[in-house]
Design an enzyme around this catalytic site. Structure first.
Site, PDB file in Angstrom:
ATOM      1  N   SER A  56       0.859  -1.194   0.000  1.00 50.12           N
ATOM      2  CA  SER A  56       0.000   0.000   0.000  1.00 50.12           C
ATOM      3  C   SER A  56       0.893   1.241   0.000  1.00 50.12           C
ATOM      4  O   SER A  56       2.101   1.144   0.256  1.00 50.12           O
ATOM      5  CB  SER A  56      -0.890   0.006   1.245  1.00 50.12           C
ATOM      6  OG  SER A  56      -0.096   0.225   2.399  1.00 50.12           O
ATOM      7  N   ASP A  98      -1.270  -1.702  -3.951  1.00 53.03           N
ATOM      8  CA  ASP A  98      -2.625  -1.818  -3.408  1.00 53.03           C
ATOM      9  C   ASP A  98      -3.212  -0.407  -3.221  1.00 53.03           C
ATOM     10  O   ASP A  98      -2.567   0.470  -2.627  1.00 53.03           O
ATOM     11  CB  ASP A  98      -2.507  -2.538  -2.053  1.00 53.03           C
ATOM     12  CG  ASP A  98      -3.841  -2.975  -1.495  1.00 53.03           C
ATOM     13  OD1 ASP A  98      -4.777  -3.189  -2.277  1.00 53.03           O
ATOM     14  OD2 ASP A  98      -3.929  -3.129  -0.250  1.00 53.03           O
ATOM     15  N   GLU A 150     -11.476  -0.311  -9.621  1.00 48.19           N
ATOM     16  CA  GLU A 150     -12.508  -0.614  -8.610  1.00 48.19           C
ATOM     17  C   GLU A 150     -13.787   0.155  -8.893  1.00 48.19           C
ATOM     18  O   GLU A 150     -13.768   1.340  -9.208  1.00 48.19           O
ATOM     19  CB  GLU A 150     -11.991  -0.284  -7.195  1.00 48.19           C
ATOM     20  CG  GLU A 150     -13.044  -0.556  -6.109  1.00 48.19           C
ATOM     21  CD  GLU A 150     -12.503  -0.614  -4.678  1.00 48.19           C
ATOM     22  OE1 GLU A 150     -11.288  -0.813  -4.502  1.00 48.19           O
ATOM     23  OE2 GLU A 150     -13.307  -0.451  -3.749  1.00 48.19           O
ATOM     24  N   HIS A 237     -11.687  -7.261  -2.119  1.00 50.51           N
ATOM     25  CA  HIS A 237     -10.891  -6.624  -1.064  1.00 50.51           C
ATOM     26  C   HIS A 237     -11.546  -6.954   0.280  1.00 50.51           C
ATOM     27  O   HIS A 237     -12.608  -7.566   0.340  1.00 50.51           O
ATOM     28  CB  HIS A 237     -10.878  -5.102  -1.268  1.00 50.51           C
ATOM     29  CG  HIS A 237      -9.913  -4.673  -2.318  1.00 50.51           C
ATOM     30  ND1 HIS A 237      -8.798  -3.940  -2.036  1.00 50.51           N
ATOM     31  CD2 HIS A 237      -9.890  -4.902  -3.649  1.00 50.51           C
ATOM     32  CE1 HIS A 237      -8.128  -3.721  -3.150  1.00 50.51           C
ATOM     33  NE2 HIS A 237      -8.766  -4.291  -4.150  1.00 50.51           N
ATOM     34  N   GLY A 238     -10.911  -6.530   1.350  1.00 50.06           N
ATOM     35  CA  GLY A 238     -11.528  -6.634   2.677  1.00 50.06           C
ATOM     36  C   GLY A 238     -11.947  -8.039   3.038  1.00 50.06           C
ATOM     37  O   GLY A 238     -13.030  -8.248   3.592  1.00 50.06           O
ATOM     38  N   ILE A 281      -5.982  -9.931   1.580  1.00 49.78           N
ATOM     39  CA  ILE A 281      -5.957 -10.194   3.023  1.00 49.78           C
ATOM     40  C   ILE A 281      -4.785  -9.450   3.666  1.00 49.78           C
ATOM     41  O   ILE A 281      -3.631  -9.677   3.309  1.00 49.78           O
ATOM     42  CB  ILE A 281      -5.864 -11.717   3.281  1.00 49.78           C
ATOM     43  CG1 ILE A 281      -7.158 -12.387   2.787  1.00 49.78           C
ATOM     44  CG2 ILE A 281      -5.631 -12.011   4.775  1.00 49.78           C
ATOM     45  CD1 ILE A 281      -7.138 -13.881   2.738  1.00 49.78           C
ATOM     46  N   ASP A 282      -5.113  -8.588   4.580  1.00 53.70           N
ATOM     47  CA  ASP A 282      -4.095  -7.839   5.321  1.00 53.70           C
ATOM     48  C   ASP A 282      -4.340  -7.970   6.830  1.00 53.70           C
ATOM     49  O   ASP A 282      -3.471  -8.395   7.593  1.00 53.70           O
ATOM     50  CB  ASP A 282      -4.140  -6.352   4.895  1.00 53.70           C
ATOM     51  CG  ASP A 282      -3.021  -5.537   5.515  1.00 53.70           C
ATOM     52  OD1 ASP A 282      -2.224  -6.082   6.289  1.00 53.70           O
ATOM     53  OD2 ASP A 282      -2.936  -4.328   5.227  1.00 53.70           O
ATOM     54  N   SER A 283      -5.562  -7.651   7.248  1.00 53.41           N
ATOM     55  CA  SER A 283      -5.851  -7.592   8.694  1.00 53.41           C
ATOM     56  C   SER A 283      -5.538  -8.900   9.424  1.00 53.41           C
ATOM     57  O   SER A 283      -5.039  -8.877  10.557  1.00 53.41           O
ATOM     58  CB  SER A 283      -7.322  -7.227   8.926  1.00 53.41           C
ATOM     59  OG  SER A 283      -7.579  -5.948   8.407  1.00 53.41           O
TER      60      SER A 283
HETATM   61  P1  13P Z   1      -8.634  -6.783   5.136  1.00 49.50           P
HETATM   62  O1  13P Z   1      -8.615  -5.554   5.978  1.00 49.50           O
HETATM   63  O2  13P Z   1      -9.944  -7.492   5.255  1.00 49.50           O
HETATM   64  O3  13P Z   1      -7.487  -7.685   5.387  1.00 49.50           O
HETATM   65  O4  13P Z   1      -8.528  -6.311   3.594  1.00 49.50           O
HETATM   66  C1  13P Z   1      -7.286  -6.010   3.026  1.00 49.50           C
HETATM   67  C2  13P Z   1      -7.399  -5.376   1.690  1.00 49.50           C
HETATM   68  O5  13P Z   1      -8.439  -5.317   1.067  1.00 49.50           O
HETATM   69  C3  13P Z   1      -6.166  -4.815   1.117  1.00 49.50           C
HETATM   70  O6  13P Z   1      -6.413  -4.138  -0.070  1.00 49.50           O
HETATM   71  O1  G3H Z   2      -6.775  -1.909   2.067  1.00 48.39           O
HETATM   72  C1  G3H Z   2      -5.977  -1.521   2.898  1.00 48.39           C
HETATM   73  C2  G3H Z   2      -4.828  -2.387   3.263  1.00 48.39           C
HETATM   74  O2  G3H Z   2      -5.161  -3.168   4.371  1.00 48.39           O
HETATM   75  C3  G3H Z   2      -3.596  -1.585   3.485  1.00 48.39           C
HETATM   76  O3  G3H Z   2      -3.674  -0.925   4.682  1.00 48.39           O
HETATM   77  O4  G3H Z   2      -3.127   1.364   3.945  1.00 48.39           O
HETATM   78  O5  G3H Z   2      -2.969   0.720   6.357  1.00 48.39           O
HETATM   79  O6  G3H Z   2      -1.303  -0.141   4.709  1.00 48.39           O
HETATM   80  P1  G3H Z   2      -2.712   0.359   4.937  1.00 48.39           P
HETATM   81 ZN    ZN Z   3      -8.337  -3.174  -0.131  1.00 52.72          ZN
END
Ligand code: 13P
Ligand code: G3H
Ligand code: ZN
Length: 335
Positions: A56, A98, A150, A237-238, A281-283
């Site tokens: 990101s 991202d 998007e 996403h998400g 997947i990030d969180s």
């Molecule tokens: P999460 O917050 O659900 O992991 O989504 C991450 C994401 O969409 C990054 O672009």
């Molecule tokens: O979609 C968002 C991603 O989880 C990236 O998060 O912008 O805090 O790095 P960030």
């Molecule tokens: Zn995202």
């Protein structure tokens, strides 16, 4: 200008073609530091999964954009070396921006060797989104870099954009958007959102174990989109599941996470059987890393060597990514 090919990356075109036909999704995992990256590469190599490494603009600021690019390049070298040592096939790795929010950011990533970029114009009016996305596509395609656009807004925090409410993608717009912009994949909004609080408890029901179950994603919208652009690569996403076990470990060791609710794995499995071929997947990575570190400090408060607490946290990440590839996204064995 560095070509992504010189760095050993691939763009997403072939990855998506195989995934759409193969009823699985390619994992797109975010990273900000070395331990996250090591875990992603180790898990994806050992499960023989293709992978999209996501950066990101926040990650670029945090880790330094130059270092991050070299970390990505180092990840390819590490993968090749480990593949040789373990007698495994090499896996395809894409380096992806991202939520790019400007043409200039996308251009900078293409120039520094990214193989794929997202231009997120979803918060702009439709025509402006088309115009911005088209401009990025025209530029990126000159270098064979693939582009994700998007349509529809996800609730939650995305670096530059904070949206309180989500707006579902309107299926009537997708055909026109794809045709006018020339994007290679399309992120849509069907009820997922960013972060660890995707739903309010009041929106959920409880299962027999007392776990909150959120409402179903809007698979009807996804179906309608697929009818209008058959076989076109769709991105979700998400899509973190916000595992109850990770949240429990965090809160049992001094954390204060409240109302943390994610997308149930069952629903993600269902989504991968459609044209959804990239799942972000990030969180979940953030949660398991925090769980590992908090647990370690609670058990060994005298430790102060970062390797002592980051090492076990990295191991939890490896297990989590393997689980996603093998049991949720179906990408294991598809390298
Ligand atoms: P999460 O917050 O659900 O992991 O989504 C991450 C994401 O969409 C990054 O672009
Ligand atoms: O979609 C968002 C991603 O989880 C990236 O998060 O912008 O805090 O790095 P960030
Ligand atoms: Zn995202």
């Amino acid at each position: 200008m560095v070509s992504y090919r010189e760095l050993g990356f691939v763009n997403t075109r072939d990855m998506f073609k195989k995934a759409v036909g193969g009823q699985y999704a390619v994992p797109a995992y975010n990273f900000n530091n070395m331990e996250q990256l090591q875990a992603i590469i180790t898990a994806c190599l050992e499960t023989q999964s293709p992978v999209i490494l996501q950066v990101s603009s926040g990650a670029r600021k945090y880790a330094d954009q130059t270092l991050l690019r070299y970390l990505g390049q180092g990840a390819v070298a590490m993968m090749k070396e480990h593949a040789k040592q373990k007698g495994l096939k090499e896996i395809p790795i894409a380096l992806h921006l991202d939520h790019g929010d400007t043409f200039e950011l996308c251009q900078s990533c293409v120039e520094s060797g990214f193989s794929s970029v997202m231009i997120d114009g979803s918060h702009h009016p439709y025509d402006k989104n088309v115009e911005l996305t088209r401009k990025v596509v025209e530029y990126a395609h000159k270098y064979d870099v693939t582009v994700e656009g998007e349509l529809g807004v996800l609730a939650g925090i995305e670096d530059a954009v904070v949206a309180e409410k989500s707006t579902y993608t309107q299926p009537e717009e997708v055909e026109d958007f794809v045709k006018k912009t020339g994007v290679d994949s399309l992120a849509i909004s069907i009820g997922t959102s960013h972060g660890a609080n995707k739903f309010k408890p009041s929106q959920c029901t409880r299962n027999a174990d007392g776990v909150l179950i959120p409402p179903e994603l809007r698979f009807d919208i996804l179906e309608e989109i697929e009818k209008r652009i058959p076989g076109f690569p769709i991105v979700l996403h998400g899509s973190s599941s916000v595992p109850v076990e990770a949240v429990k470990i965090i809160n049992a060791n001094g954390g204060a996470l409240k109302d943390s609710i994610g997308i149930p794995e069952e629903q993600l499995r269902k989504a991968t059987k459609s044209a959804v071929c990239k799942v972000n997947i990030d969180s979940d990575g953030r949660l398991w890393m925090t769980a590992g570190i908090r647990k370690h400090f609670a058990e060994s408060p005298a430790d102060f060597d970062p390797r002592k607490y980051l090492g076990p946290a990295r191991q939890l990440l490896i297990e989590m990514y393997k689980h996603k590839n093998e049991n949720v996204l179906g990408s294991a064995g598809k390298a």
